[in-house]
Design a protein around this motif. Structure first.
Motif, short mmCIF file in Angstrom:
data_model
loop_
_atom_site.label_atom_id
_atom_site.label_comp_id
_atom_site.label_asym_id
_atom_site.label_seq_id
_atom_site.Cartn_x
_atom_site.Cartn_y
_atom_site.Cartn_z
N ALA A 1 41.60 37.07 40.71
CA ALA A 1 40.59 36.02 40.63
C ALA A 1 39.17 36.59 40.66
O ALA A 1 38.87 37.53 41.39
CB ALA A 1 40.76 35.05 41.79
N ASN A 2 38.32 35.99 39.83
CA ASN A 2 36.87 36.23 39.83
C ASN A 2 36.48 37.67 39.48
O ASN A 2 35.46 38.17 39.95
CB ASN A 2 36.27 35.83 41.19
CG ASN A 2 36.68 34.43 41.60
OD1 ASN A 2 36.61 33.50 40.80
ND2 ASN A 2 37.14 34.29 42.83
N THR A 3 37.31 38.34 38.67
CA THR A 3 36.99 39.67 38.17
C THR A 3 37.34 39.72 36.69
O THR A 3 38.00 38.83 36.15
CB THR A 3 37.78 40.78 38.89
OG1 THR A 3 39.10 40.85 38.35
CG2 THR A 3 37.86 40.51 40.39
N ASP A 4 36.92 40.83 36.05
CA ASP A 4 37.29 41.04 34.65
C ASP A 4 38.43 42.05 34.52
O ASP A 4 38.71 42.53 33.43
CB ASP A 4 36.08 41.52 33.84
CG ASP A 4 35.64 42.93 34.22
OD1 ASP A 4 35.93 43.37 35.36
OD2 ASP A 4 35.01 43.60 33.39
N ASP A 5 39.07 42.38 35.64
CA ASP A 5 40.13 43.40 35.63
C ASP A 5 41.43 42.80 35.11
O ASP A 5 42.09 42.02 35.79
CB ASP A 5 40.33 43.95 37.04
CG ASP A 5 41.17 45.22 37.05
OD1 ASP A 5 41.78 45.54 36.00
OD2 ASP A 5 41.22 45.89 38.09
N ALA A 6 41.78 43.16 33.89
CA ALA A 6 42.99 42.62 33.25
C ALA A 6 44.04 43.68 33.02
O ALA A 6 44.96 43.49 32.22
CB ALA A 6 42.62 41.96 31.92
N ARG A 7 43.96 44.79 33.75
CA ARG A 7 44.94 45.85 33.58
C ARG A 7 46.33 45.34 33.99
O ARG A 7 46.52 44.79 35.06
CB ARG A 7 44.56 47.06 34.42
CG ARG A 7 43.31 47.77 33.94
CD ARG A 7 42.88 48.87 34.90
NE ARG A 7 42.46 48.34 36.19
CZ ARG A 7 42.12 49.11 37.23
NH1 ARG A 7 42.14 50.42 37.11
NH2 ARG A 7 41.73 48.55 38.38
#
Length: 474
Positions: free
Chosen positions: A361-367
């Motif tokens: 949630a609330n991050t751009d981390d899509a790894r």
């Protein structure tokens, strides 16, 4: 041996200049914090087509990481303004550093064969070896297979430098223990595991990390013990999540509310009683939990020690947990199919809004995002799927939009995959109007919406662990 290395460290004096190889989710905040506590920090980043843009951004005092990361923007700007932090593609500047940390990803391309892809990490280690000087310290912060530091990394560094680890330079493993969204806080407040290949390396590494900690403690051990500590703590957390996911699936099958059960279990208090259960969800993503189990399993297999005494024919509990967590995006697909069937719609041709592409949630981390296998399942079934995420602005082969209304317009189903803050504010009446359907399906993978509100507004609701609602009257 230790005496010789200790003398080199003593001759070199206190640590003043630090290098950080790898400007990602770990390297950037680590470099910024080092820069606040030491004289100079070089952040080493390859000037590649995919990551080279970070060099100019960081040197202009800007944070290339998106999402909510409290304090990081200000700290980067502060340390670059004072010329204490510099990002560079010139790895020869490693020769100026008293200590170098390496923060490079260590994925498994195929977990089934237990062989990690160490190619990027190897290049980073070789760069460090080419330019290291006597009396310097090299620290691997990347999560790695137990045994990597003292054997594989040591061999590469010695090949490249012509020096001997433990005599001419120090070598240690001090694993990062951070979560995206709280990077600075985690680095400063979490206890720091520090494992050298010898006592002198361990002591020197503790000198490196001590000034950065605000409330965390330093915990010394061997390099291999440090590697096991990091892989095991993530493996156990993955196991705890799998336990919650399996219980949620059981509760669905029995028509009861997982969250009632969880609250009931947690109510048992007393000395020596621990019954806390984590939350179930649409799947586990990120760089760590999805692969650290396999690092731990591989460490056991390659260790030159005695074999594991384990029940014959029984699969590892940890690997089983991985399979359960990997299954959850498929379960979300099953819930979507069930919801569409109840609203008398076919999966083929259905218009589906997928809310949330990042794994956290609330991050751009899509790894390793669990949204990706779900997306592919829907595509393979003939659905038209639109993706919304407020933070992730691009992904190979995926059209990710930031305009939520356009994603929701005319859809047959809405699937919540990430608990972004904005999704807690979803308005059931507005979604119903945008969808244009009196029986729109909503599948909640993070338990962030109120089922009754949506059911009253004519939605077909399904949620993970919500056996009490998943077959509600239409």
């Amino acid at each position: 041996m230790d005496c010789s290395l200790s003398e080199y460290f003593k001759k070199r004096g206190s640590i003043k200049t630090i290098g950080v190889i790898g400007m990602g989710y770990v390297g950037i905040p680590a470099a910024a914090l080092f820069a606040r506590s030491f004289d100079k920090v070089y952040g080493f980043q390859r000037d590649s087509s995919s990551s080279g843009y970070k060099i100019d951004l960081l040197n202009s005092g800007k944070n290339p990481l998106k999402g909510e990361e409290p304090g990081l923007d200000d700290l980067i700007r502060e340390t670059t303004d004072k010329s204490k932090f510099e990002c560079t593609a010139d790895f020869s500047k490693i020769s100026l550093c008293d200590a170098v940390t390496i923060d490079i990803q260590t994925p498994f391309l195929n977990p089934g064969d237990l062989i990690p892809d160490f190619s990027a990490l190897e290049e980073g280690i070789r760069q460090a070896g080419r330019y290291l000087t006597k009396g310097s310290l090299i620290v691997l912060e990347s999560t790695i297979t137990p045994g990597t530091t003292a054997i594989w990394a040591k061999k590469i560094l010695e090949e490249e430098s012509g020096f001997i680890a433990g005599e001419d330079f120090g070598l240690a493993h001090a694993p990062e223990r951070v979560m995206v969204g709280r990077l600075l806080r985690n680095i400063q407040e979490h206890d720091r595991i520090v494992g050298g290949i010898d006592d002198a390396s361990t002591k020197r590494a503790m000198e490196l990390y001590g000034p950065v900690l605000t409330s965390g403690n330093l915990i010394p051990m061997t390099a291999t013990a440090a590697e096991v500590t990091k892989t095991a703590e993530n493996t156990v957390r993955d196991l705890q999540i799998a336990a919650a996911n399996q219980l949620a699936l059981y509760c669905e099958a029995m028509g009861i509310n997982f969250y009632d059960v969880r609250r009931g279990i947690d109510s048992l208090k007393g000395d020596g009683i621990t019954r806390a259960i984590l939350l179930p969800g649409a799947g586990v993503g990120g760089h760590c939990l999805t692969k650290d189990t396999y690092h731990l399993e591989r460490g056991v297999k390659i260790a030159d020690e005695q074999s594991v005494d384990f029940p014959e024919g029984v699969e590892s509990l940890y690997v089983t947990a991985r399979h359960i967590n990997d299954f959850m995006p498929r379960h979300m697909f099953h819930l979507l199919k069930k919801g569409l069937n109840r609203s008398v719609k076919d999966m083929k041709g259905a218009k589906v809004a997928l809310l949330g592409w990042s794994f956290l949630a609330n991050t751009d981390d899509a790894r390793n995002t669990p949204a990706e296998p779900f997306y592919q399942l829907c595509k393979d079934a003939g659905a038209e799927i639109r993706v919304h995420d407020p933070w992730v602005t691009g992904w190979p082969g995926i059209d990710i939009r930031q305009d939520l209304e356009s994603v929701l317009s005319g859809v047959d189903a809405v699937v919540v995959f990430t608990a972004h803050r904005m999704y807690y504010q979803l308005d059931s009446e507005k979604i119903r109007k945008l969808s244009g359907s009196n029986s729109c399906v909503i599948v909640d993978g993070r338990n962030i919406i109120d089922p009754d509100t949506y059911i009253r507004n004519g939605f077909v609701y399904l949620g993970i662990g919500r056996g009490d609602k998943n077959s509600h009257p239409l």
